[in-house]
Motif scaffolding. Structure first.
Motif, PDB file in Angstrom:
ATOM      1  N   ARG A 216      13.482-101.529  -3.555  1.00  0.00           N
ATOM      2  CA  ARG A 216      12.556-100.737  -4.363  1.00  0.00           C
ATOM      3  C   ARG A 216      11.239-100.478  -3.636  1.00  0.00           C
ATOM      4  O   ARG A 216      10.557 -99.494  -3.928  1.00  0.00           O
ATOM      5  N   HIS A 217      10.897-101.388  -2.724  1.00  0.00           N
ATOM      6  CA  HIS A 217       9.588-101.294  -2.063  1.00  0.00           C
ATOM      7  C   HIS A 217       9.759-101.701  -0.594  1.00  0.00           C
ATOM      8  O   HIS A 217      10.134-102.837  -0.309  1.00  0.00           O
ATOM      9  N   VAL A 218       9.476-100.746   0.324  1.00  0.00           N
ATOM     10  CA  VAL A 218       9.566-101.017   1.759  1.00  0.00           C
ATOM     11  C   VAL A 218       8.213-100.654   2.378  1.00  0.00           C
ATOM     12  O   VAL A 218       7.755 -99.510   2.242  1.00  0.00           O
ATOM     13  N   PHE A 235      17.971 -94.600   3.972  1.00  0.00           N
ATOM     14  CA  PHE A 235      17.403 -94.777   2.621  1.00  0.00           C
ATOM     15  C   PHE A 235      18.203 -94.024   1.549  1.00  0.00           C
ATOM     16  O   PHE A 235      17.852 -94.066   0.367  1.00  0.00           O
ATOM     17  N   LYS A 236      19.233 -93.338   1.952  1.00  0.00           N
ATOM     18  CA  LYS A 236      19.962 -92.449   1.049  1.00  0.00           C
ATOM     19  C   LYS A 236      20.535 -93.171  -0.168  1.00  0.00           C
ATOM     20  O   LYS A 236      20.454 -92.654  -1.304  1.00  0.00           O
ATOM     21  N   ASP A 237      21.129 -94.324   0.028  1.00  0.00           N
ATOM     22  CA  ASP A 237      21.833 -95.022  -1.059  1.00  0.00           C
ATOM     23  C   ASP A 237      20.940 -95.943  -1.885  1.00  0.00           C
ATOM     24  O   ASP A 237      21.430 -96.646  -2.770  1.00  0.00           O
ATOM     25  N   MET A 238      19.657 -95.949  -1.626  1.00  0.00           N
ATOM     26  CA  MET A 238      18.732 -96.812  -2.382  1.00  0.00           C
ATOM     27  C   MET A 238      18.310 -96.086  -3.653  1.00  0.00           C
ATOM     28  O   MET A 238      17.271 -95.438  -3.703  1.00  0.00           O
ATOM     29  N   LYS A 239      19.099 -96.208  -4.687  1.00  0.00           N
ATOM     30  CA  LYS A 239      18.890 -95.463  -5.924  1.00  0.00           C
ATOM     31  C   LYS A 239      17.661 -95.915  -6.698  1.00  0.00           C
ATOM     32  O   LYS A 239      17.200 -95.204  -7.613  1.00  0.00           O
ATOM     33  N   ASP A 240      17.106 -97.067  -6.344  1.00  0.00           N
ATOM     34  CA  ASP A 240      15.928 -97.583  -7.051  1.00  0.00           C
ATOM     35  C   ASP A 240      14.676 -97.593  -6.183  1.00  0.00           C
ATOM     36  O   ASP A 240      13.633 -98.101  -6.615  1.00  0.00           O
ATOM     37  N   LEU A 241      14.740 -97.031  -4.984  1.00  0.00           N
ATOM     38  CA  LEU A 241      13.580 -97.048  -4.077  1.00  0.00           C
ATOM     39  C   LEU A 241      12.461 -96.169  -4.634  1.00  0.00           C
ATOM     40  O   LEU A 241      12.661 -94.991  -4.938  1.00  0.00           O
ATOM     41  N   GLN A 242      11.259 -96.754  -4.764  1.00  0.00           N
ATOM     42  CA  GLN A 242      10.119 -96.028  -5.311  1.00  0.00           C
ATOM     43  C   GLN A 242       8.952 -95.923  -4.337  1.00  0.00           C
ATOM     44  O   GLN A 242       8.199 -94.944  -4.382  1.00  0.00           O
ATOM     45  N   PHE A 243       8.784 -96.916  -3.479  1.00  0.00           N
ATOM     46  CA  PHE A 243       7.628 -96.945  -2.583  1.00  0.00           C
ATOM     47  C   PHE A 243       8.097 -97.117  -1.138  1.00  0.00           C
ATOM     48  O   PHE A 243       8.757 -98.106  -0.809  1.00  0.00           O
ATOM     49  N   LEU A 244       7.709 -96.160  -0.271  1.00  0.00           N
ATOM     50  CA  LEU A 244       8.085 -96.206   1.141  1.00  0.00           C
ATOM     51  C   LEU A 244       6.842 -95.930   1.988  1.00  0.00           C
ATOM     52  O   LEU A 244       6.325 -94.806   2.009  1.00  0.00           O
ATOM     53  N   TYR A 245       6.374 -96.973   2.653  1.00  0.00           N
ATOM     54  CA  TYR A 245       5.160 -96.887   3.458  1.00  0.00           C
ATOM     55  C   TYR A 245       5.533 -96.990   4.944  1.00  0.00           C
ATOM     56  O   TYR A 245       5.954 -98.044   5.410  1.00  0.00           O
ATOM     57  N   LEU A 246       5.360 -95.855   5.664  1.00  0.00           N
ATOM     58  CA  LEU A 246       5.720 -95.794   7.087  1.00  0.00           C
ATOM     59  C   LEU A 246       4.558 -95.276   7.934  1.00  0.00           C
ATOM     60  O   LEU A 246       4.770 -94.806   9.057  1.00  0.00           O
ATOM     61  N   LEU A 258      15.997 -88.498   1.252  1.00  0.00           N
ATOM     62  CA  LEU A 258      15.239 -89.474   0.468  1.00  0.00           C
ATOM     63  C   LEU A 258      15.813 -89.543  -0.948  1.00  0.00           C
ATOM     64  O   LEU A 258      16.164 -88.506  -1.532  1.00  0.00           O
ATOM     65  N   PRO A 259      15.925 -90.726  -1.527  1.00  0.00           N
ATOM     66  CA  PRO A 259      16.503 -90.848  -2.873  1.00  0.00           C
ATOM     67  C   PRO A 259      15.619 -90.201  -3.934  1.00  0.00           C
ATOM     68  O   PRO A 259      14.395 -90.085  -3.774  1.00  0.00           O
ATOM     69  N   GLU A 260      16.233 -89.765  -5.021  1.00  0.00           N
ATOM     70  CA  GLU A 260      15.517 -89.101  -6.112  1.00  0.00           C
ATOM     71  C   GLU A 260      14.502 -90.010  -6.786  1.00  0.00           C
ATOM     72  O   GLU A 260      13.545 -89.537  -7.405  1.00  0.00           O
ATOM     73  N   SER A 261      14.686 -91.298  -6.678  1.00  0.00           N
ATOM     74  CA  SER A 261      13.799 -92.249  -7.354  1.00  0.00           C
ATOM     75  C   SER A 261      12.451 -92.407  -6.663  1.00  0.00           C
ATOM     76  O   SER A 261      11.518 -92.987  -7.232  1.00  0.00           O
ATOM     77  N   LEU A 262      12.299 -91.891  -5.445  1.00  0.00           N
ATOM     78  CA  LEU A 262      11.100 -92.131  -4.642  1.00  0.00           C
ATOM     79  C   LEU A 262       9.865 -91.497  -5.289  1.00  0.00           C
ATOM     80  O   LEU A 262       9.867 -90.323  -5.672  1.00  0.00           O
ATOM     81  N   ARG A 263       8.797 -92.295  -5.378  1.00  0.00           N
ATOM     82  CA  ARG A 263       7.541 -91.837  -5.977  1.00  0.00           C
ATOM     83  C   ARG A 263       6.426 -91.702  -4.945  1.00  0.00           C
ATOM     84  O   ARG A 263       5.568 -90.826  -5.069  1.00  0.00           O
ATOM     85  N   VAL A 264       6.401 -92.618  -3.956  1.00  0.00           N
ATOM     86  CA  VAL A 264       5.317 -92.630  -2.976  1.00  0.00           C
ATOM     87  C   VAL A 264       5.925 -92.620  -1.575  1.00  0.00           C
ATOM     88  O   VAL A 264       6.799 -93.437  -1.260  1.00  0.00           O
TER      89      VAL A 264
END
Length: 324
Positions: A216-218, A235-246, A258-264
């Protein structure tokens, strides 16, 4: 004289047994006329003579009479539900046995760490959370099997090996911010079925291994991560990923899809030079809108966003860093 004593004894016995009084005339007891006047005191005339021989046989001088017979009381009938209170003797007190800690076996205290101290004495273990911040660790210490959250920030850890988190099936959060980690074992995180948060900011990571789909948070900010060091469609199969900081890495393109769940999504200060129309949107569906993704940062990259207007047309907000 002997005859006189015998007569006197007979007289006394006769008075005790109720015999009539004898003649007290001394002449009657003269030895000379004893034979003549034998009829004067004939014991047979007063009843059967007492047999003194029998008396000697029946009564022995100095013999104590036997004790009286003891009559046993009748047996007491005890009711079936009767419970007798018994007072137990006081227990002997033993010196208390001090508990010993098994540092070599499994459990809370775990094996010995690289510093020669048990993990939960060097760190702080509270209800599944292990806090090892700023303890000069150079490697991941052995963790209790029930660990859910692991914090080892601001240490001197240089690598994460594949076996470091082996069999930690309840682990949900790993925070290794502020170490010197350069390499990550390829299987270091894939075996964690409940892992949701991985924080590796401020390290020297160059390649990101595969991550479980439960993420959910990387957070991999401020590393040396390159696009070639990331799994394609990682990251394609991470259906609950919301935060990705790169941000603050060496990426030259945006990892997708990017998964549909991504917010940030923070990608500032990288080396991104181009955008793909399908990175955020769907070029085959002009009505598609990505509602969840509201925070995108691309500032600090050499990309010219004016060349790719269709790349973010489906977004509710424009990426930060684009010209107005």
């Amino acid at each position: 004289m002997a005859l006189y004593i015998a007569v006197l004894a007979a007289a006394l016995l006769g008075s005790c047994w109720g015999a009539p009084p004898l003649d007290t005339d001394p002449a009657a007891y003269d030895l000379e006329n004893y034979d003549e006047d034998s009829d004067t005191w004939d014991l047979n005339s007063y009843g059967e003579a007492f047999d003194y021989d029998d008396l000697d046989e029946k009564i022995e001088v100095g013999t104590v009479a036997p004790p009286p017979a003891v009559t046993q009381p009748p047996p007491e009938i005890v009711p079936e539900d009767y419970m007798e209170e018994v007072t137990l003797p006081p227990r002997t007190t033993k010196s208390p046995v001090l508990p010993t800690l098994d540092f070599l076996g499994p459990g809370l205290f775990g094996p010995v760490t690289g510093l020669g101290m048990p993990t939960c004495l060097l760190c702080v273990c509270i209800s599944g959370s292990v806090y090892c911040d700023d303890t000069d660790l150079t490697e991941i210490p052995p963790l209790p099997k029930d660990t859910t959250h692991f914090y080892a920030r601001f240490n001197k850890i240089t690598q994460v090996k594949a076996k470091d988190f082996l069999n930690l099936n309840q682990l949900k959060r790993i925070d290794l911010t502020g170490n010197q980690i350069a390499t990550l074992g390829e299987e270091a995180f894939l075996s964690l079925p409940q892992l949701q948060e991985l924080l590796l900011a401020d390290n020297k990571v160059q390649a990101l291994p595969g991550l479980p789909a439960t993420m959910r948070h990387v957070d991999i900010r401020n590393n040396r991560l390159k696009s070639g060091g990331m799994h394609r469609e990682g990251f394609k199969d991470m259906k609950d990923l919301q935060f990705l900081y790169l941000s603050d890495n060496q990426l030259d393109y945006i990892p997708g899809p990017l998964p549909e769940s991504l917010r940030v999504l923070h990608l500032q200060n990288n080396n991104i030079q181009s955008l793909n129309q399908d990175t955020f949107c769907n070029s085959h569906d002009m009505n598609y809108i990505r509602k969840a993704l509201e925070d995108i940062r691309l500032d600090g990259n050499p990309v010219d966003v004016n060349k790719y207007p269709q790349a973010y047309v489906c977004l509710p907000r424009l990426p930060v860093g684009t010209p107005h």
